[in-house]
Design an enzyme around this catalytic site. Structure first.
Site, mmCIF file in Angstrom:
data_model
loop_
_atom_site.group_PDB
_atom_site.id
_atom_site.type_symbol
_atom_site.label_atom_id
_atom_site.label_comp_id
_atom_site.label_asym_id
_atom_site.label_seq_id
_atom_site.Cartn_x
_atom_site.Cartn_y
_atom_site.Cartn_z
ATOM 1 N N HIS A 122 -7.656 -5.184 -1.411
ATOM 2 C CA HIS A 122 -6.407 -4.437 -1.242
ATOM 3 C C HIS A 122 -5.305 -5.274 -0.611
ATOM 4 O O HIS A 122 -4.138 -4.990 -0.778
ATOM 5 C CB HIS A 122 -6.654 -3.178 -0.402
ATOM 6 N N SER A 127 0.839 -1.189 0.000
ATOM 7 C CA SER A 127 0.000 0.000 0.000
ATOM 8 C C SER A 127 0.882 1.250 0.000
ATOM 9 O O SER A 127 1.645 1.449 -0.949
ATOM 10 C CB SER A 127 -0.970 -0.027 1.183
ATOM 11 N N ASP A 139 -8.944 -4.842 -6.073
ATOM 12 C CA ASP A 139 -8.546 -3.823 -5.096
ATOM 13 C C ASP A 139 -9.429 -2.586 -5.261
ATOM 14 O O ASP A 139 -9.451 -1.960 -6.321
ATOM 15 C CB ASP A 139 -7.069 -3.456 -5.314
#
Length: 381
Positions: free
Chosen positions: A358, A251, A326
């Protein structure tokens, strides 16, 4: 009346207001962070705060006259429940040395009963140790570090390193808790003959407004300076092989991993970036514009932090990973960077995880971790 949490003086503190907006009094004036209010019982506000170390979560109370007391006396990460009369606290905590202990305390923090002292559930396994420390970046700011070593660590040897990074706002990877905030796979990686290193740089949580807000309108700039300070520190250690340093994150950590390779080619042998933001103009407004303002307000900031603009700098092995569903960092981020790499004739590795959001959960998580760690071991020879 109500209690307002504000960091107007640089750190989260508690303020007592009436409903006309008039300040009755400031209840706390600490130079450390109030994390959250736990309860208002027995005429006192119980709240979690970092106290004398940003790695801690401690329980305090304060009355409406501003008389403050530390309830939990043992350093660590505490999770407390307060009785409805404010006289008793059920406290569960861990720290570097304690897996978990649960206590009943009185309002002054004296232990009335020990309910549970947990055993080390992984004592039957062979694993190394984590050293917590501090370094200074080039700005004179103190940063907290964690270095995981293998169980058979020999200071006379040279070890490769995997840097694990997140680096984004409102996150803290290093805590005074059991395993120091690390995951067990990091200890596994250390047992393969690695050092696993993390530094919480500027922008991360629990250090106050100045420390966190330096990233505004230029995500990745100060954070990357602090990660490079960590690399300089690693290279100063006689037992570190400075030519074999890899980096991995997910991320915001994926953004940081890719950014480090594109901005400082040749420093890292390889990187694995999961679900990376590659251009902040593709990211959700709630988060992106909070820290970057809008593209119209900050065009230079968006351009200078875009990884797509830097794609031509890739010299090291990079594995990009993304969940195909995602809904946080949408696939457009990775697709745009891969398309730019193709246009430039630059090779990068890419692996999608079908049906995952995600992050990769469930049994496929095992496949993911094998993919990441095997890639680093293979490329960081």
């Amino acid at each position: 009346e109500f209690i307002w949490v504000s960091e107007r003086d640089g750190f989260n503190n508690l303020y007592h207001y009436d409903f006309n907006g008039k300040l009755i009094n400031q209840l706390t004036a600490n130079k450390f962070v109030v994390k959250n209010i736990v309860a208002y019982e027995g005429g006192k506000i119980f709240f979690n705060a970092t106290g004398d170390s940003p790695l801690n979560t401690m329980l305090y109370n304060v009355d409406l006259k501003g008389n403050q007391s530390l309830v939990t006396k043992i350093s660590g990460t505490h999770s407390a429940t307060v009785s409805t009369n404010g006289k008793w606290i059920y406290d569960a905590y861990s720290n570097h040395d304690v897996p978990n202990q649960e206590l009943i305390l009185n309002a002054e923090g004296k232990t009335i009963r020990t309910v549970l002292t947990a055993e080390n559930k992984i004592s039957e396994y062979v694993y190394g140790s984590a050293d917590l420390g501090t370094i200074e970046n080039g700005k004179g700011t103190t940063l907290y570090t964690r270095l995981i070593k293998p169980s058979n660590f020999d200071p006379q040897k040279k070890y490769p390193v995997m840097v694990y990074v997140y680096g984004g706002p409102h996150a803290q990877l290093i805590t005074n808790s059991w395993l120091d905030g690390a995951n067990l796979w990091m200890y596994w990686m250390a047992e393969q003959g690695y050092l696993v290193f993390t530094v919480d740089g500027r922008g991360s949580a629990e250090r106050g407004f100045e420390f966190e807000s330096v990233i505004h309108r230029q995500l990745g700039v100060a954070e990357m300076e602090d990660q490079m300070a960590g690399v300089d520190y690693l290279k100063s250690l006689k037992y570190v092989d400075g030519n074999r340093i890899a980096v991995h994150g997910w991320s915001f950590g994926g953004f940081m991993t890719t950014n480090l390779l594109l901005t400082h080619p040749g420093v890292f042998t390889c990187g694995v970036a999961g679900g990376p933001v590659t251009d902040w103009k593709f990211y959700e407004i709630m988060y992106g514009e909070r820290y970057m303002d809008s593209p119209e307000q900050n065009p230079e900031g968006y351009k200078s932090t875009s990884l797509i603009e830097k794609a031509g700098n890739l010299k090291d092995d990079l594995l990009l990973i993304h969940g195909t569903m995602d809904d946080v960092v949408v696939m457009q981020h990775n697709y745009a960077l891969i398309k730019k790499s193709v246009d430039l004739g630059i090779q990068a590795d890419f692996f999608p995880y079908p049906t995952h959001l995600h992050n990769v959960r469930g049994k496929d998580r095992v496949h993911l971790m094998e993919k990441i760690l095997n890639y680093i071991i293979e490329k960081n020879k």
